[in-house]
Design a protein around this motif. Structure first.
Motif, PDB file in Angstrom:
ATOM      1  N   THR A 415      11.697  -2.656  -6.985  1.00 17.32           N
ATOM      2  CA  THR A 415      11.223  -4.045  -7.100  1.00 17.32           C
ATOM      3  C   THR A 415      11.382  -4.789  -5.780  1.00 17.32           C
ATOM      4  OG1 THR A 415      11.855  -4.031  -9.427  1.00 17.32           O
ATOM      5  CG2 THR A 415      11.453  -6.164  -8.415  1.00 17.32           C
ATOM      6  N   VAL A 416      12.479  -4.515  -5.085  1.00 18.61           N
ATOM      7  CA  VAL A 416      12.711  -5.161  -3.787  1.00 18.61           C
ATOM      8  C   VAL A 416      11.606  -4.780  -2.810  1.00 18.61           C
ATOM      9  CG1 VAL A 416      14.249  -5.281  -1.791  1.00 18.61           C
ATOM     10  CG2 VAL A 416      15.197  -5.351  -4.103  1.00 18.61           C
ATOM     11  N   TYR A 417      11.232  -3.493  -2.766  1.00 19.82           N
ATOM     12  CA  TYR A 417      10.184  -3.068  -1.840  1.00 19.82           C
ATOM     13  C   TYR A 417       8.810  -3.642  -2.239  1.00 19.82           C
ATOM     14  CZ  TYR A 417      13.124   0.088   0.849  1.00 19.82           C
ATOM     15  OH  TYR A 417      14.090   0.606   1.687  1.00 19.82           O
ATOM     16  N   ILE A 418       8.530  -3.729  -3.542  1.00 10.59           N
ATOM     17  CA  ILE A 418       7.272  -4.341  -3.971  1.00 10.59           C
ATOM     18  C   ILE A 418       7.232  -5.812  -3.565  1.00 10.59           C
ATOM     19  CG2 ILE A 418       5.926  -4.993  -5.998  1.00 10.59           C
ATOM     20  CD1 ILE A 418       6.808  -2.433  -7.322  1.00 10.59           C
ATOM     21  N   LEU A 419       8.379  -6.468  -3.697  1.00 16.22           N
ATOM     22  CA  LEU A 419       8.469  -7.859  -3.249  1.00 16.22           C
ATOM     23  C   LEU A 419       8.242  -7.950  -1.743  1.00 16.22           C
ATOM     24  CD1 LEU A 419       9.108 -10.819  -3.959  1.00 16.22           C
ATOM     25  CD2 LEU A 419      11.528 -10.308  -3.529  1.00 16.22           C
ATOM     26  N   GLY A 420       8.735  -6.974  -0.999  1.00 17.73           N
ATOM     27  CA  GLY A 420       8.499  -6.955   0.448  1.00 17.73           C
ATOM     28  C   GLY A 420       7.034  -6.789   0.786  1.00 17.73           C
ATOM     29  N   VAL A 421       6.335  -5.917   0.043  1.00 16.72           N
ATOM     30  CA  VAL A 421       4.884  -5.750   0.256  1.00 16.72           C
ATOM     31  C   VAL A 421       4.161  -7.064   0.005  1.00 16.72           C
ATOM     32  CG1 VAL A 421       2.812  -4.584  -0.586  1.00 16.72           C
ATOM     33  CG2 VAL A 421       4.920  -3.290  -0.255  1.00 16.72           C
ATOM     34  N   LEU A 432      -4.756  -4.142   6.750  1.00 23.43           N
ATOM     35  CA  LEU A 432      -4.127  -2.964   7.340  1.00 23.43           C
ATOM     36  C   LEU A 432      -2.615  -2.988   7.155  1.00 23.43           C
ATOM     37  CD1 LEU A 432      -4.250  -0.380   9.020  1.00 23.43           C
ATOM     38  CD2 LEU A 432      -4.135  -1.817  11.079  1.00 23.43           C
ATOM     39  N   TYR A 433      -1.997  -4.123   7.447  1.00 28.49           N
ATOM     40  CA  TYR A 433      -0.543  -4.198   7.365  1.00 28.49           C
ATOM     41  C   TYR A 433      -0.055  -4.062   5.925  1.00 28.49           C
ATOM     42  CZ  TYR A 433      -0.197  -5.462  12.263  1.00 28.49           C
ATOM     43  OH  TYR A 433      -0.240  -5.436  13.626  1.00 28.49           O
ATOM     44  N   SER A 434      -0.831  -4.612   4.981  1.00 19.09           N
ATOM     45  CA  SER A 434      -0.446  -4.468   3.586  1.00 19.09           C
ATOM     46  C   SER A 434      -0.484  -3.005   3.165  1.00 19.09           C
ATOM     47  CB  SER A 434      -1.373  -5.295   2.694  1.00 19.09           C
ATOM     48  OG  SER A 434      -1.285  -6.662   3.020  1.00 19.09           O
ATOM     49  N   ALA A 435      -1.522  -2.288   3.589  1.00 23.29           N
ATOM     50  CA  ALA A 435      -1.624  -0.869   3.244  1.00 23.29           C
ATOM     51  C   ALA A 435      -0.512  -0.063   3.903  1.00 23.29           C
ATOM     52  CB  ALA A 435      -2.991  -0.331   3.663  1.00 23.29           C
ATOM     53  N   VAL A 436      -0.262  -0.338   5.188  1.00 24.38           N
ATOM     54  CA  VAL A 436       0.802   0.374   5.902  1.00 24.38           C
ATOM     55  C   VAL A 436       2.154   0.093   5.274  1.00 24.38           C
ATOM     56  CG1 VAL A 436       2.019   0.527   8.108  1.00 24.38           C
ATOM     57  CG2 VAL A 436      -0.475   0.504   8.058  1.00 24.38           C
ATOM     58  N   THR A 437       2.399  -1.165   4.896  1.00 19.67           N
ATOM     59  CA  THR A 437       3.671  -1.511   4.279  1.00 19.67           C
ATOM     60  C   THR A 437       3.852  -0.801   2.944  1.00 19.67           C
ATOM     61  OG1 THR A 437       3.532  -3.682   5.331  1.00 19.67           O
ATOM     62  CG2 THR A 437       5.111  -3.448   3.557  1.00 19.67           C
ATOM     63  N   SER A 438       2.764  -0.686   2.171  1.00 13.76           N
ATOM     64  CA  SER A 438       2.850   0.011   0.887  1.00 13.76           C
ATOM     65  C   SER A 438       3.256   1.471   1.084  1.00 13.76           C
ATOM     66  CB  SER A 438       1.509  -0.069   0.160  1.00 13.76           C
ATOM     67  OG  SER A 438       1.145  -1.408  -0.077  1.00 13.76           O
ATOM     68  N   ILE A 439       2.614   2.139   2.048  1.00 12.21           N
ATOM     69  CA  ILE A 439       2.920   3.556   2.290  1.00 12.21           C
ATOM     70  C   ILE A 439       4.330   3.721   2.854  1.00 12.21           C
ATOM     71  CG2 ILE A 439       2.234   5.581   3.625  1.00 12.21           C
ATOM     72  CD1 ILE A 439      -0.640   4.537   3.491  1.00 12.21           C
ATOM     73  N   LEU A 440       4.689   2.876   3.849  1.00 14.24           N
ATOM     74  CA  LEU A 440       6.027   2.987   4.450  1.00 14.24           C
ATOM     75  C   LEU A 440       7.123   2.687   3.441  1.00 14.24           C
ATOM     76  CD1 LEU A 440       5.521   1.409   8.000  1.00 14.24           C
ATOM     77  CD2 LEU A 440       5.714   3.820   7.393  1.00 14.24           C
ATOM     78  N   SER A 441       6.845   1.771   2.505  1.00 14.18           N
ATOM     79  CA  SER A 441       7.861   1.449   1.501  1.00 14.18           C
ATOM     80  C   SER A 441       8.189   2.674   0.660  1.00 14.18           C
ATOM     81  CB  SER A 441       7.366   0.315   0.608  1.00 14.18           C
ATOM     82  OG  SER A 441       7.194  -0.852   1.354  1.00 14.18           O
ATOM     83  N   VAL A 442       7.146   3.439   0.284  1.00  8.54           N
ATOM     84  CA  VAL A 442       7.370   4.661  -0.492  1.00  8.54           C
ATOM     85  C   VAL A 442       8.168   5.673   0.324  1.00  8.54           C
ATOM     86  CG1 VAL A 442       6.231   6.593  -1.624  1.00  8.54           C
ATOM     87  CG2 VAL A 442       5.327   4.297  -1.880  1.00  8.54           C
ATOM     88  N   LEU A 443       7.765   5.826   1.607  1.00  6.98           N
ATOM     89  CA  LEU A 443       8.463   6.804   2.452  1.00  6.98           C
ATOM     90  C   LEU A 443       9.917   6.407   2.698  1.00  6.98           C
ATOM     91  CD1 LEU A 443       5.629   7.537   5.070  1.00  6.98           C
ATOM     92  CD2 LEU A 443       6.288   8.918   3.081  1.00  6.98           C
ATOM     93  N   LEU A 471       3.515   3.211  -5.158  1.00 14.12           N
ATOM     94  CA  LEU A 471       2.430   2.992  -4.198  1.00 14.12           C
ATOM     95  C   LEU A 471       1.301   2.183  -4.832  1.00 14.12           C
ATOM     96  CD1 LEU A 471       1.288   3.623  -1.388  1.00 14.12           C
ATOM     97  CD2 LEU A 471       0.312   5.730  -2.341  1.00 14.12           C
ATOM     98  N   ALA A 472       0.941   2.514  -6.086  1.00 15.01           N
ATOM     99  CA  ALA A 472      -0.128   1.762  -6.764  1.00 15.01           C
ATOM    100  C   ALA A 472       0.265   0.307  -6.971  1.00 15.01           C
ATOM    101  CB  ALA A 472      -0.445   2.434  -8.103  1.00 15.01           C
ATOM    102  N   ALA A 473       1.517   0.098  -7.395  1.00 19.34           N
ATOM    103  CA  ALA A 473       1.977  -1.280  -7.596  1.00 19.34           C
ATOM    104  C   ALA A 473       1.970  -2.048  -6.283  1.00 19.34           C
ATOM    105  CB  ALA A 473       3.382  -1.269  -8.208  1.00 19.34           C
ATOM    106  N   SER A 474       2.330  -1.383  -5.195  1.00 19.64           N
ATOM    107  CA  SER A 474       2.330  -2.051  -3.889  1.00 19.64           C
ATOM    108  C   SER A 474       0.919  -2.425  -3.454  1.00 19.64           C
ATOM    109  CB  SER A 474       2.982  -1.135  -2.846  1.00 19.64           C
ATOM    110  OG  SER A 474       4.308  -0.829  -3.189  1.00 19.64           O
ATOM    111  N   PHE A 475      -0.027  -1.475  -3.654  1.00 15.21           N
ATOM    112  CA  PHE A 475      -1.413  -1.766  -3.275  1.00 15.21           C
ATOM    113  C   PHE A 475      -1.995  -2.900  -4.111  1.00 15.21           C
ATOM    114  CE2 PHE A 475      -1.805   2.388  -1.033  1.00 15.21           C
ATOM    115  CZ  PHE A 475      -2.381   1.910   0.130  1.00 15.21           C
ATOM    116  N   ILE A 476      -1.756  -2.846  -5.414  1.00 10.63           N
ATOM    117  CA  ILE A 476      -2.290  -3.893  -6.294  1.00 10.63           C
ATOM    118  C   ILE A 476      -1.677  -5.246  -5.933  1.00 10.63           C
ATOM    119  CG2 ILE A 476      -2.357  -4.722  -8.674  1.00 10.63           C
ATOM    120  CD1 ILE A 476      -2.497  -1.785  -9.543  1.00 10.63           C
TER     121      ILE A 476
END
Length: 886
Positions: A415-421, A432-443, A471-476
């Protein structure tokens, strides 16, 4: 004269010689008609004739006065152009202007010759000109599809509609081809060869049919305009065509098709542009194409409208339903662009407007990349946004490690990482940054918080599903956040522009006069456009000194000389009631874009927007600016009407004053004049039998009546000067004792029958005044006390100083004034009970004059009761200090 309203002059007549192919004989027919007019006594001037080295044309030019051409240097060569200014100065009855669609050389006032023709017509000069079918804007696509070559020089179809006479110069294709081969159309073999390849017999037949059909349609439309009232009786029966504007090159074909449809159906024609948040990101080339398409729609008599929103089909449907549109015209090309619609776009539009016909115009030309609207892409990576992204990931990781120490579950850390996205999508630009943040958050989550730790591997078989969900939640989340940002920006822009218009309307309503209205308009335009503004007020049919406003709100000084050099452009806008300057086809080299602040044919001011080194106005900005200038014109018109109403009220007042004066003089002058003439007649006819005492009595009566007339005339003259504003005051410090003494020397000679006393609080009491007028006030007040109080009454003149003022009082112990009369005693032509001590009626001017004089001195005058009996007139003047050193 500069400001003369040309719309009120006789407009020149336009005669067009129309053909379907070059060399059909249009120029020859025009010259023959000009010779006939010259024989009828008309002054004919050949403004510009394209002879093409043909002997028959040169022979027809002989006998006509030729206007010397204007030589314009262009890239080392010299181009000969029509000299518009010289033609207007010559002011012939008729001017011949060949090749109406011609594009002028750079440096000429107008970009196109058709604009020269319009100015000649506004100047009251008749024009004969020539036009071919391929030069008509609405027909250019059809003709190009027939001949395979597009004509670059075109004119709007509205020129045909405004023409007084159109003469179709017909020629059979066979005769035209024979003329071509005989060298009677083009002088060189190369031109003859190119024309023969381009105009085949089949193409000539098709062009001829197009021209004949177009001329017949024009005639039908003319007949339709004659019965326009019958059509307008039922507004819902009229067709309303809506075409959608875009920045695509192929959009021009869509606009022309829609224009032809509107003309054929004799309906309204509207061009709509939907501005979105990405409009500002269009490349300079696409913005230029959008402006060209907008200008083309205006030339084809379209009413241009602009709306703002992200959902383009919904915006089109909403506007169409509100404006009662019956048909919508869209374009579609092989390349998909925002306006090159696909089935999804049409489906949405059809669902939103099911009762409106939708026409799709295909683009069969080759799909060029330049046709697709391109957006100026911002840099993909920026140092600031990269820093924000890394910082947010770092903070989220620190919070996750803290949560892990505290024993929280992995779901809390996710939840913290989704909030960061979500936070990253809010503070950075682009997806671009939103997509990169979503992927980096998972990694990062996998690296720090799943076993084995500090590795991108995962032992638990459920972790891949967790990663995908995360990743899906971050993108959405990032997508929804970006959409909210776009909507917030759109709402803020709408609110800002609406606020500017409402504020403009409110401030213009509060402005008191014309300078205030123009100043508020300039400040609001500066606020809307963020560009320097220049305003010229129209004064006495000319332009006043400019009001200049810089971007920061200060007055422009450095650019004043440069802008003053462009005064000619502003004066042209005033004369012609049309826009000119930068980004237009008239005075295009100017630094400013000038618009007329107008209501109908009346121009109240000229507004200029400084465009030097600035991009042209956006479509929506231009629409708002025109609306703002319209509000300004309404406010100026209202102010002018108020001034006219005030002048009318003043004239009515003056007429009432004149009527009252005549009525009062006719009655009140009769008694003293009759008395004077009667007493003079007695003295002349009976002087021998009259005693000296009787003669002296008659002399006294004559004198009294003449003095009364003199005082009456003095009051009349003074009242007239004050009412006309011609009274000039000479303020000086005067001693009250001297002024009162001088006044008492000129009061009614019956003052010996009364006790007059002067009481001054100080001997050296001084006041600021025009002594001659204050003496007249004191004389009127004392005479009034003498006339309305019986013999033996006591009259007291007193003066004292109170709080920087000198208070002067004239008191008597006469019968006094009733409360009803006190409220009206200072009104002109009012006399209390019309009764005086000497039995003579007055005009009621004396006290009204006193009030006007005292108010001109900045003082106050009033009347009160005098205890125990009588009346007190009191007035004030500004006190002056006594200089003891003088």
């Amino acid at each position: 004269m500069i400001g003369e309203n040309t719309a009120k002059k006789r407009r020149g007549r336009l005669r067009i010689f129309f053909g379907y192919v070059p060399g059909a004989g249009k120029t020859r027919a025009m010259l023959e008609a000009a010779h006939a007019e010259q024989k009828n006594g008309q002054q004919v001037l050949a403004g510009y004739i394209e002879a093409h080295d043909r002997a028959d044309i040169a022979e027809l030019i002989n006998g006509l006065e030729l206007l010397p051409p204007l030589d314009i240097p262009v890239n080392g060569t010299t181009r000969r152009e029509f000299d518009l200014d010289q033609a207007i100065r010559r002011r012939p009855d008729l001017i011949l202007l060949d090749e109406l669609a011609h594009i002028n050389a750079p440096g000429v006032r107008h970009k196109r010759r058709v604009q020269d023709m319009e100015e000649l017509l506004r100047a009251g000069i008749d024009v004969y000109t020539t036009v071919s079918i391929e030069q008509l804007e609405s027909m250019s696509d059809v003709v190009a599809s027939t001949t395979g070559m597009a004509e670059p020089a075109r004119i709007p179809d509205s020129v045909f509609e405004r023409a007084d006479q159109v003469e179709f110069i017909d020629i059979s294709p066979d005769i035209w081809l024979k003329r071509l081969h005989d060298g009677r159309i083009f002088s060189t073999e190369q031109l003859r060869q190119e024309a023969g390849d381009l105009y085949t017999p089949q193409k000539l037949i098709a062009l001829r049919e197009l021209a004949q059909r177009y001329r017949a349609d024009q005639f039908k439309r003319y007949e339709g305009r004659l019965g326009e009232r019958a059509v307008e009786a039922n507004l819902y029966s009229r067709e309303h065509i809506l075409v959608c504007l875009s920045s695509a090159i192929s959009n021009k074909k869509v606009i022309r098709t829609a224009a032809r449809m509107a003309e054929d159906l004799q309906g309204e024609f509207t061009a709509l542009y939907v501005e979105t948040s990405r409009t500002k990101e269009l490349t300079a080339r696409n913005k230029s194409e959008l402006r060209e398409n907008l200008r083309l729609a205006e030339q084809l008599n379209a009413q241009v409208a602009t709306v703002y929103g992200e959902d383009v089909p919904a915006q089109i449907a909403e506007y169409a339903k509100t404006s009662r549109v019956s048909k919508i015209i869209l374009g579609r090309s092989q390349n998909r662009s925002r306006w090159s619609v696909g089935s999804g776009f049409v489906d949405k539009l059809t669902a939103a407007a099911p009762n409106i016909d939708i026409y799709i115009i295909p683009d069969q030309e080759s799909a060029l990349q330049s046709k697709i609207p391109q957006y100026a892409r911002p840099p993909l990576l920026t140092l600031a946004d990269t820093g924000k992204t890394l910082g947010i990931l770092l903070v989220c990781t620190i919070i996750g490690l803290w949560f892990k120490v505290l024993g929280f579950s992995e779901a809390n850390i996710i939840t913290v990482y989704i909030l960061g996205v979500l936070l990253d999508a809010m503070v950075t630009k682009g997806r671009l940054y939103s997509a990169v943040t979503s992927i980096l958050s998972v990694l990062v989550f996998n690296y720090f918080f799943t076993e084995p730790y500090f590795s991108l591997q995962a032992y638990d078989s459920g972790y891949p599903v967790t990663f995908l969900v995360m990743l899906a939640a971050s993108f959405i989340t990032s997508t929804l956040t970006l959409r909210v940002k776009e909507q917030a920006r759109e709402s803020a822009q709408k609110a800002y522009r609406t606020e500017v218009l409402l504020e403009t309307s409110r401030k213009l309503q509060q402005a008191k006069d014309t300078p205030a209205i123009l100043s508020e308009t300039a400040l609001q335009m500066l606020k809307l456009l963020d560009r320097s503004i220049i305003i010229y007020e129209v004064v006495d049919d000319g332009l006043s000194e400019p009001l200049l406003y810089n971007k920061d709100g200060s007055t422009i000084d450095a650019q004043k000389a440069k802008l003053e050099a462009e005064r000619e452009v502003a004066e042209w806008v005033l004369r012609n009631n049309k826009r000119a300057g930068a980004s237009t086809d008239t005075f295009s080299a100017a630094h400013c874009l000038y618009h007329a602040v107008r209501s109908g044919d009346t121009v109240f001011a000229v507004a200029g927007i400084v465009m030097q080194q600035e991009e042209p106005l956006e479509v929506f900005e231009s629409s708002l600016m025109i609306a703002m200038l319209g509000e300004c014109a309404l406010a100026l018109e209202k102010d002018k009407l108020n001034e006219l109403q005030k002048e009318s009220s003043l004239q009515i007042r003056q007429e009432q004053l004149r009527a009252n004066l005549l009525r009062g003089i006719s009655h009140d002058l009769r008694t003293p004049l009759t008395s004077i003439s009667g007493n003079a007649g007695i003295l002349i006819g009976n002087s021998a039998v009259l005693s000296e005492e009787q003669k002296q009595e008659l002399y006294n009566d004559i004198y009294d009546d003449s003095i009364w007339l003199i005082n009456l005339v003095e009051n009349l003259l003074s009242i007239t000067r004050i009412d006309n504003g011609a009274l000039h005051l000479n303020f000086q410090a005067e001693l009250l004792e001297e002024v009162i003494a001088e006044a008492l020397l000129h009061v009614n000679r019956n003052k010996e029958d009364h006790v007059i006393r002067v009481v001054l609080e100080e001997e050296l009491l001084m006041a600021r005044m025009d002594s001659r007028l204050i003496i007249q006030v004191i004389i009127n007040l004392v005479d009034n006390a003498i006339k309305y109080s019986g013999s033996g009454s006591h009259i007291t003149l007193s003066a004292r100083q109170e709080k920087g003022l000198v208070v002067v009082e004239v008191a008597d112990d006469g019968p006094g004034i009733s409360p009803e009369a006190k409220a009206k005693v200072f009104e002109m032509f009012y006399t209390a009970d019309n009764v005086r001590g000497d039995g003579r009626r007055g005009l009621g001017l004396g006290l009204a004059l006193c009030k006007s004089i005292i108010h001109a001195h900045g003082g106050h005058i009033e009347v009160q009761d005098h205890a125990p009996q009588g009346t007190v007139f009191r007035f004030t003047l500004l006190a002056e200090e006594v200089n003891v050193h003088e």
